[in-house]
Design a protein around this motif. Structure first.
Motif, PDB file in Angstrom:
ATOM      1  N   TYR A 183      49.363  76.132  71.665  1.00  0.00           N
ATOM      2  CA  TYR A 183      48.569  75.933  70.456  1.00  0.00           C
ATOM      3  C   TYR A 183      49.243  76.389  69.166  1.00  0.00           C
ATOM      4  CZ  TYR A 183      45.078  75.581  74.129  1.00  0.00           C
ATOM      5  OH  TYR A 183      44.395  75.223  75.263  1.00  0.00           O
ATOM      6  N   ASP A 184      50.251  77.230  69.281  1.00  0.00           N
ATOM      7  CA  ASP A 184      50.860  77.851  68.112  1.00  0.00           C
ATOM      8  C   ASP A 184      52.382  77.682  68.179  1.00  0.00           C
ATOM      9  OD1 ASP A 184      52.268  80.550  67.111  1.00  0.00           O
ATOM     10  OD2 ASP A 184      50.457  80.212  65.891  1.00  0.00           O
ATOM     11  N   ARG A 185      52.951  77.061  67.152  1.00  0.00           N
ATOM     12  CA  ARG A 185      54.384  76.756  67.173  1.00  0.00           C
ATOM     13  C   ARG A 185      55.239  78.021  67.226  1.00  0.00           C
ATOM     14  NH1 ARG A 185      57.815  72.090  67.218  1.00  0.00           N
ATOM     15  NH2 ARG A 185      59.764  73.090  67.738  1.00  0.00           N
ATOM     16  N   GLY A 186      54.812  79.088  66.575  1.00  0.00           N
ATOM     17  CA  GLY A 186      55.569  80.343  66.629  1.00  0.00           C
ATOM     18  C   GLY A 186      55.623  80.898  68.044  1.00  0.00           C
ATOM     19  N   HIS A 187      54.483  80.899  68.731  1.00  0.00           N
ATOM     20  CA  HIS A 187      54.450  81.348  70.129  1.00  0.00           C
ATOM     21  C   HIS A 187      55.276  80.412  71.008  1.00  0.00           C
ATOM     22  CE1 HIS A 187      51.659  84.691  69.926  1.00  0.00           C
ATOM     23  NE2 HIS A 187      50.879  83.965  69.129  1.00  0.00           N
ATOM     24  N   PHE A 188      55.210  79.121  70.735  1.00  0.00           N
ATOM     25  CA  PHE A 188      55.991  78.131  71.478  1.00  0.00           C
ATOM     26  C   PHE A 188      57.486  78.442  71.361  1.00  0.00           C
ATOM     27  CE2 PHE A 188      58.492  74.228  71.415  1.00  0.00           C
ATOM     28  CZ  PHE A 188      58.100  73.584  72.582  1.00  0.00           C
ATOM     29  N   ASP A 189      57.949  78.633  70.130  1.00  0.00           N
ATOM     30  CA  ASP A 189      59.379  78.898  69.912  1.00  0.00           C
ATOM     31  C   ASP A 189      59.816  80.185  70.606  1.00  0.00           C
ATOM     32  OD1 ASP A 189      59.615  76.561  68.420  1.00  0.00           O
ATOM     33  OD2 ASP A 189      59.378  77.595  66.497  1.00  0.00           O
ATOM     34  N   THR A 190      58.991  81.227  70.521  1.00  0.00           N
ATOM     35  CA  THR A 190      59.307  82.502  71.186  1.00  0.00           C
ATOM     36  C   THR A 190      59.350  82.326  72.696  1.00  0.00           C
ATOM     37  OG1 THR A 190      58.305  83.758  69.383  1.00  0.00           O
ATOM     38  CG2 THR A 190      58.556  84.890  71.500  1.00  0.00           C
ATOM     39  N   HIS A 191      58.355  81.631  73.241  1.00  0.00           N
ATOM     40  CA  HIS A 191      58.287  81.390  74.694  1.00  0.00           C
ATOM     41  C   HIS A 191      59.533  80.655  75.177  1.00  0.00           C
ATOM     42  CE1 HIS A 191      56.785  80.146  78.615  1.00  0.00           C
ATOM     43  NE2 HIS A 191      57.114  78.906  78.290  1.00  0.00           N
ATOM     44  N   TRP A 192      59.882  79.558  74.503  1.00  0.00           N
ATOM     45  CA  TRP A 192      61.013  78.757  74.972  1.00  0.00           C
ATOM     46  C   TRP A 192      62.352  79.458  74.791  1.00  0.00           C
ATOM     47  CZ3 TRP A 192      60.901  75.173  78.435  1.00  0.00           C
ATOM     48  CH2 TRP A 192      59.681  74.564  78.693  1.00  0.00           C
ATOM     49  N   ALA A 193      62.482  80.277  73.773  1.00  0.00           N
ATOM     50  CA  ALA A 193      63.719  81.063  73.623  1.00  0.00           C
ATOM     51  C   ALA A 193      63.857  82.026  74.799  1.00  0.00           C
ATOM     52  CB  ALA A 193      63.700  81.827  72.296  1.00  0.00           C
ATOM     53  N   LYS A 194      62.758  82.664  75.168  1.00  0.00           N
ATOM     54  CA  LYS A 194      62.780  83.602  76.302  1.00  0.00           C
ATOM     55  C   LYS A 194      63.098  82.862  77.609  1.00  0.00           C
ATOM     56  CE  LYS A 194      59.813  86.815  78.805  1.00  0.00           C
ATOM     57  NZ  LYS A 194      58.465  87.358  78.942  1.00  0.00           N
ATOM     58  N   VAL A 195      62.426  81.750  77.852  1.00  0.00           N
ATOM     59  CA  VAL A 195      62.634  80.971  79.082  1.00  0.00           C
ATOM     60  C   VAL A 195      64.075  80.495  79.183  1.00  0.00           C
ATOM     61  CG1 VAL A 195      62.049  78.774  80.209  1.00  0.00           C
ATOM     62  CG2 VAL A 195      60.230  80.250  79.329  1.00  0.00           C
ATOM     63  N   ARG A 196      64.595  79.964  78.100  1.00  0.00           N
ATOM     64  CA  ARG A 196      65.942  79.390  78.120  1.00  0.00           C
ATOM     65  C   ARG A 196      67.021  80.454  78.260  1.00  0.00           C
ATOM     66  NH1 ARG A 196      66.761  75.338  73.463  1.00  0.00           N
ATOM     67  NH2 ARG A 196      68.559  74.751  74.711  1.00  0.00           N
ATOM     68  N   ASN A 197      66.712  81.698  77.926  1.00  0.00           N
ATOM     69  CA  ASN A 197      67.701  82.768  78.024  1.00  0.00           C
ATOM     70  C   ASN A 197      67.541  83.619  79.270  1.00  0.00           C
ATOM     71  OD1 ASN A 197      69.331  82.402  75.645  1.00  0.00           O
ATOM     72  ND2 ASN A 197      67.483  82.878  74.487  1.00  0.00           N
ATOM     73  N   ASP A 198      66.609  83.272  80.133  1.00  0.00           N
ATOM     74  CA  ASP A 198      66.369  84.038  81.359  1.00  0.00           C
ATOM     75  C   ASP A 198      67.180  83.419  82.496  1.00  0.00           C
ATOM     76  OD1 ASP A 198      65.439  85.241  83.683  1.00  0.00           O
ATOM     77  OD2 ASP A 198      63.341  85.219  83.032  1.00  0.00           O
ATOM     78  N   PRO A 199      68.202  84.122  83.000  1.00  0.00           N
ATOM     79  CA  PRO A 199      69.041  83.543  84.059  1.00  0.00           C
ATOM     80  C   PRO A 199      68.281  83.313  85.366  1.00  0.00           C
ATOM     81  CG  PRO A 199      69.628  85.838  83.668  1.00  0.00           C
ATOM     82  CD  PRO A 199      68.632  85.464  82.616  1.00  0.00           C
ATOM     83  N   ALA A 200      67.117  83.923  85.539  1.00  0.00           N
ATOM     84  CA  ALA A 200      66.327  83.727  86.757  1.00  0.00           C
ATOM     85  C   ALA A 200      65.518  82.441  86.713  1.00  0.00           C
ATOM     86  CB  ALA A 200      65.397  84.915  86.986  1.00  0.00           C
ATOM     87  N   VAL A 201      65.435  81.794  85.559  1.00  0.00           N
ATOM     88  CA  VAL A 201      64.656  80.554  85.422  1.00  0.00           C
ATOM     89  C   VAL A 201      65.573  79.357  85.620  1.00  0.00           C
ATOM     90  CG1 VAL A 201      63.273  79.131  83.859  1.00  0.00           C
ATOM     91  CG2 VAL A 201      62.992  81.618  83.853  1.00  0.00           C
ATOM     92  N   LEU A 202      65.172  78.487  86.530  1.00  0.00           N
ATOM     93  CA  LEU A 202      65.847  77.204  86.712  1.00  0.00           C
ATOM     94  C   LEU A 202      65.027  76.182  85.938  1.00  0.00           C
ATOM     95  CD1 LEU A 202      67.842  75.224  88.053  1.00  0.00           C
ATOM     96  CD2 LEU A 202      66.297  75.175  90.030  1.00  0.00           C
ATOM     97  N   LEU A 203      65.505  75.785  84.777  1.00  0.00           N
ATOM     98  CA  LEU A 203      64.788  74.877  83.880  1.00  0.00           C
ATOM     99  C   LEU A 203      65.560  73.579  83.740  1.00  0.00           C
ATOM    100  CD1 LEU A 203      62.671  74.181  81.648  1.00  0.00           C
ATOM    101  CD2 LEU A 203      64.186  75.373  80.038  1.00  0.00           C
ATOM    102  N   ARG A 204      64.854  72.473  83.864  1.00  0.00           N
ATOM    103  CA  ARG A 204      65.472  71.169  83.681  1.00  0.00           C
ATOM    104  C   ARG A 204      64.557  70.259  82.860  1.00  0.00           C
ATOM    105  NH1 ARG A 204      69.074  73.819  85.026  1.00  0.00           N
ATOM    106  NH2 ARG A 204      70.557  73.488  86.703  1.00  0.00           N
TER     107      ARG A 204
END
Length: 156
Positions: free
Chosen positions: A37-58
């Motif tokens: 719902y909130d672009r600021g939270h979205f950007d923070t969430h995706w930065a964290k996800v993309r920088n977490d080596p334990a996450v396999l994201l495609r």
């Protein structure tokens, strides 16, 4: 139709934002978070996800168009799958094919998943990929403003 999973790029995030903020997708998924719902939270969430080596994201591509994303996350004993396919791509088998490819990339078992009980499409996708229902729980669905039943599934 050609389905491909590839590394997520910065350009994909604009598509993910459009998908995650779509009212129909939010209603169907039900269990939403602040970043839906909130672009600021979205950007923070995706930065964290993309920088977490334990996450396999495609990023999921359907005929070379960004159709959504799929990921595996969590510690080894609690690895969980998640996926989002944009509403304009629903009903074409994209989620099933993308999830099947994602779980081929992830060696850890068991894998876990959850879907709101009335989201028959998502439950069907998970079952087609080998997940079995292992329980039920309740969770608050921000998109619906109420508690809902969640079906828990596991791939052994």
């Amino acid at each position: 139709m050609e389905i491909e999973l590839r590394e997520t790029s910065d350009d994909d995030l604009a598509v993910f934002w459009e998908q995650l903020t779509h009212p129909g997708l939010q209603q169907m998924a039900a269990i939403t978070r602040k970043y839906h719902y909130d672009r600021g939270h979205f950007d923070t969430h995706w930065a964290k996800v993309r920088n977490d080596p334990a996450v396999l994201l495609r990023t999921v591509l359907a005929d070379r168009v960004v159709a959504g994303h799929a990921a595996v996350f969590g510690p080894p004993e609690e690895r969980e799958v998640t996926y989002v396919i944009g509403p304009e791509h629903w009903g074409r088998g994209i989620a099933t094919r993308a999830l099947a490819e994602l779980i081929r990339l992830e060696d850890t078992r068991p894998l876990h998943a959850g879907a709101v009980a009335d989201n028959a499409g998502s439950i069907r996708v998970l079952e087609k990929c080998g997940f079995t229902v292992t329980g039920r729980t309740r969770d608050f669905a921000m998109a619906r403003g109420q508690e809902v039943e969640v079906v828990l599934l596991t791939l052994g």
